[in-house]
Design a protein around this motif. Sequence first.
Motif, PDB file in Angstrom:
ATOM      1  N   VAL A  78       0.864  -1.183   0.000  1.00 36.60           N
ATOM      2  CA  VAL A  78       0.000   0.000   0.000  1.00 36.60           C
ATOM      3  C   VAL A  78       0.898   1.228   0.000  1.00 36.60           C
ATOM      4  CG1 VAL A  78      -1.761   1.289   1.257  1.00 36.60           C
ATOM      5  CG2 VAL A  78      -1.845  -1.214   1.213  1.00 36.60           C
ATOM      6  N   VAL A  79       0.739   2.051  -1.030  1.00 30.70           N
ATOM      7  CA  VAL A  79       1.542   3.259  -1.184  1.00 30.70           C
ATOM      8  C   VAL A  79       0.649   4.465  -0.946  1.00 30.70           C
ATOM      9  CG1 VAL A  79       2.858   4.638  -2.838  1.00 30.70           C
ATOM     10  CG2 VAL A  79       3.187   2.163  -2.737  1.00 30.70           C
ATOM     11  N   GLN A  80       1.138   5.384  -0.114  1.00 29.40           N
ATOM     12  CA  GLN A  80       0.392   6.592   0.191  1.00 29.40           C
ATOM     13  C   GLN A  80       1.364   7.707   0.545  1.00 29.40           C
ATOM     14  OE1 GLN A  80      -0.867   4.362   4.026  1.00 29.40           O
ATOM     15  NE2 GLN A  80      -1.650   6.428   4.242  1.00 29.40           N
ATOM     16  N   GLY A  81       0.850   8.930   0.606  1.00 30.31           N
ATOM     17  CA  GLY A  81       1.686  10.065   0.967  1.00 30.31           C
ATOM     18  C   GLY A  81       2.895  10.180   0.047  1.00 30.31           C
ATOM     19  N   ALA A  82       4.029  10.513   0.644  1.00 31.48           N
ATOM     20  CA  ALA A  82       5.259  10.703  -0.131  1.00 31.48           C
ATOM     21  C   ALA A  82       5.714   9.420  -0.829  1.00 31.48           C
ATOM     22  CB  ALA A  82       6.370  11.221   0.787  1.00 31.48           C
ATOM     23  N   GLY A  83       5.206   8.282  -0.387  1.00 34.39           N
ATOM     24  CA  GLY A  83       5.563   7.014  -1.016  1.00 34.39           C
ATOM     25  C   GLY A  83       5.159   6.929  -2.473  1.00 34.39           C
ATOM     26  N   ILE A  84       4.317   7.864  -2.919  1.00 36.78           N
ATOM     27  CA  ILE A  84       3.882   7.887  -4.322  1.00 36.78           C
ATOM     28  C   ILE A  84       5.070   7.897  -5.269  1.00 36.78           C
ATOM     29  CG2 ILE A  84       3.690  10.393  -4.576  1.00 36.78           C
ATOM     30  CD1 ILE A  84       1.022   9.878  -6.084  1.00 36.78           C
ATOM     31  N   ALA A  85       6.200   8.386  -4.792  1.00 37.21           N
ATOM     32  CA  ALA A  85       7.416   8.412  -5.615  1.00 37.21           C
ATOM     33  C   ALA A  85       7.782   7.007  -6.097  1.00 37.21           C
ATOM     34  CB  ALA A  85       8.578   9.014  -4.823  1.00 37.21           C
ATOM     35  N   GLY A  86       7.454   5.999  -5.318  1.00 34.37           N
ATOM     36  CA  GLY A  86       7.778   4.628  -5.696  1.00 34.37           C
ATOM     37  C   GLY A  86       7.016   4.127  -6.898  1.00 34.37           C
ATOM     38  N   PHE A  87       5.858   4.722  -7.174  1.00 34.51           N
ATOM     39  CA  PHE A  87       5.024   4.293  -8.305  1.00 34.51           C
ATOM     40  C   PHE A  87       5.088   5.253  -9.494  1.00 34.51           C
ATOM     41  CE2 PHE A  87       1.684   1.556  -5.830  1.00 34.51           C
ATOM     42  CZ  PHE A  87       2.622   0.551  -5.687  1.00 34.51           C
ATOM     43  N   PRO A 132      -9.351   3.520  -2.491  1.00 33.81           N
ATOM     44  CA  PRO A 132      -9.843   4.860  -2.166  1.00 33.81           C
ATOM     45  C   PRO A 132      -8.994   5.565  -1.112  1.00 33.81           C
ATOM     46  CG  PRO A 132     -11.636   3.253  -2.046  1.00 33.81           C
ATOM     47  CD  PRO A 132     -10.367   2.495  -2.260  1.00 33.81           C
ATOM     48  N   ASN A 133      -8.507   4.796  -0.126  1.00 34.62           N
ATOM     49  CA  ASN A 133      -7.779   5.379   0.987  1.00 34.62           C
ATOM     50  C   ASN A 133      -6.756   4.370   1.488  1.00 34.62           C
ATOM     51  OD1 ASN A 133      -7.459   5.602   4.048  1.00 34.62           O
ATOM     52  ND2 ASN A 133      -8.348   7.590   3.538  1.00 34.62           N
ATOM     53  N   GLY A 134      -5.495   4.773   1.542  1.00 38.30           N
ATOM     54  CA  GLY A 134      -4.439   3.859   1.983  1.00 38.30           C
ATOM     55  C   GLY A 134      -4.606   3.421   3.420  1.00 38.30           C
ATOM     56  N   ASN A 135      -4.938   4.358   4.304  1.00 38.68           N
ATOM     57  CA  ASN A 135      -5.141   3.992   5.708  1.00 38.68           C
ATOM     58  C   ASN A 135      -6.305   3.025   5.851  1.00 38.68           C
ATOM     59  OD1 ASN A 135      -3.037   5.444   6.888  1.00 38.68           O
ATOM     60  ND2 ASN A 135      -4.241   7.320   6.908  1.00 38.68           N
ATOM     61  N   GLY A 136      -7.370   3.269   5.121  1.00 35.41           N
ATOM     62  CA  GLY A 136      -8.518   2.363   5.153  1.00 35.41           C
ATOM     63  C   GLY A 136      -8.135   0.966   4.707  1.00 35.41           C
ATOM     64  N   GLU A 137      -7.319   0.881   3.672  1.00 37.81           N
ATOM     65  CA  GLU A 137      -6.863  -0.429   3.180  1.00 37.81           C
ATOM     66  C   GLU A 137      -6.070  -1.161   4.263  1.00 37.81           C
ATOM     67  OE1 GLU A 137      -6.427  -3.387   0.051  1.00 37.81           O
ATOM     68  OE2 GLU A 137      -7.856  -1.793   0.480  1.00 37.81           O
ATOM     69  N   LEU A 138      -5.196  -0.428   4.953  1.00 37.05           N
ATOM     70  CA  LEU A 138      -4.396  -1.040   6.015  1.00 37.05           C
ATOM     71  C   LEU A 138      -5.277  -1.523   7.165  1.00 37.05           C
ATOM     72  CD1 LEU A 138      -1.456   1.516   6.037  1.00 37.05           C
ATOM     73  CD2 LEU A 138      -1.395  -0.821   5.144  1.00 37.05           C
ATOM     74  N   VAL A 139      -6.264  -0.719   7.532  1.00 32.96           N
ATOM     75  CA  VAL A 139      -7.185  -1.102   8.609  1.00 32.96           C
ATOM     76  C   VAL A 139      -7.934  -2.376   8.230  1.00 32.96           C
ATOM     77  CG1 VAL A 139      -9.326  -0.442   9.799  1.00 32.96           C
ATOM     78  CG2 VAL A 139      -7.453   1.208   9.587  1.00 32.96           C
ATOM     79  N   ILE A 140      -8.469  -2.391   7.025  1.00 29.30           N
ATOM     80  CA  ILE A 140      -9.244  -3.556   6.580  1.00 29.30           C
ATOM     81  C   ILE A 140      -8.370  -4.803   6.532  1.00 29.30           C
ATOM     82  CG2 ILE A 140     -10.474  -4.560   4.614  1.00 29.30           C
ATOM     83  CD1 ILE A 140     -11.484  -1.633   4.043  1.00 29.30           C
ATOM     84  N   ARG A 141      -7.174  -4.674   5.983  1.00 27.88           N
ATOM     85  CA  ARG A 141      -6.283  -5.847   5.899  1.00 27.88           C
ATOM     86  C   ARG A 141      -5.927  -6.367   7.291  1.00 27.88           C
ATOM     87  NH1 ARG A 141      -7.287  -8.186   1.258  1.00 27.88           N
ATOM     88  NH2 ARG A 141      -6.354  -7.167  -0.539  1.00 27.88           N
ATOM     89  N   GLN A 142      -5.685  -5.467   8.225  1.00 29.27           N
ATOM     90  CA  GLN A 142      -5.368  -5.918   9.576  1.00 29.27           C
ATOM     91  C   GLN A 142      -6.578  -6.601  10.216  1.00 29.27           C
ATOM     92  OE1 GLN A 142      -2.762  -3.322  12.039  1.00 29.27           O
ATOM     93  NE2 GLN A 142      -2.701  -2.061  10.193  1.00 29.27           N
TER      94      GLN A 142
END
Length: 151
Positions: A78-87, A132-142
């Motif tokens: 899951v890439v979000q915030g400044a991590g967008i540079a990776g994609f 839609p939302n990186g944090n939401g994805e992390l919450v759901i996966r956990q």
Amino acid sequence: MKTILFLAIGVSLSIPDLVHAQAANPASFNGATTTKYHNQEVYQLNSDEEAKIKATLKNIQNCLDDPRLKGNLEVELVVQGAGIAGFQKDKSYEELIKNLQNQGVILAMCENTMRERKVSKDDLSSFVSYVPNGNGELVIRQQQGWAFMHP
């Protein structure tokens, strides 16, 4: 009943000896073994620092290469915030990321980040997916029981 009590006491007293013996001989420890048929791990990337991006991608590859997990591991990045540079297409990570995807890694880009940073899908590698939302994805996966890694 006394026999069971004495057995329980005997076993509990021998456990520290076993742990001590293992500590005294670390060569006898070969790492944990998985008890799950299917392991799931989600990684978070939210930094544009080259060292962190490369370390995250390397950690994912190392996990995929672990013989204890071969054939029973599902991974999502899951890439979000400044991590967008990776994609981003203009960065040097595209080949590494494509290689991970070819091994089954789910590549999930946060759409909130894209809106906030005014980045379009055309600016990113064509093979990434979107959430839609990186944090939401992390919450759901956990909640689904995925292990969470944030290198």
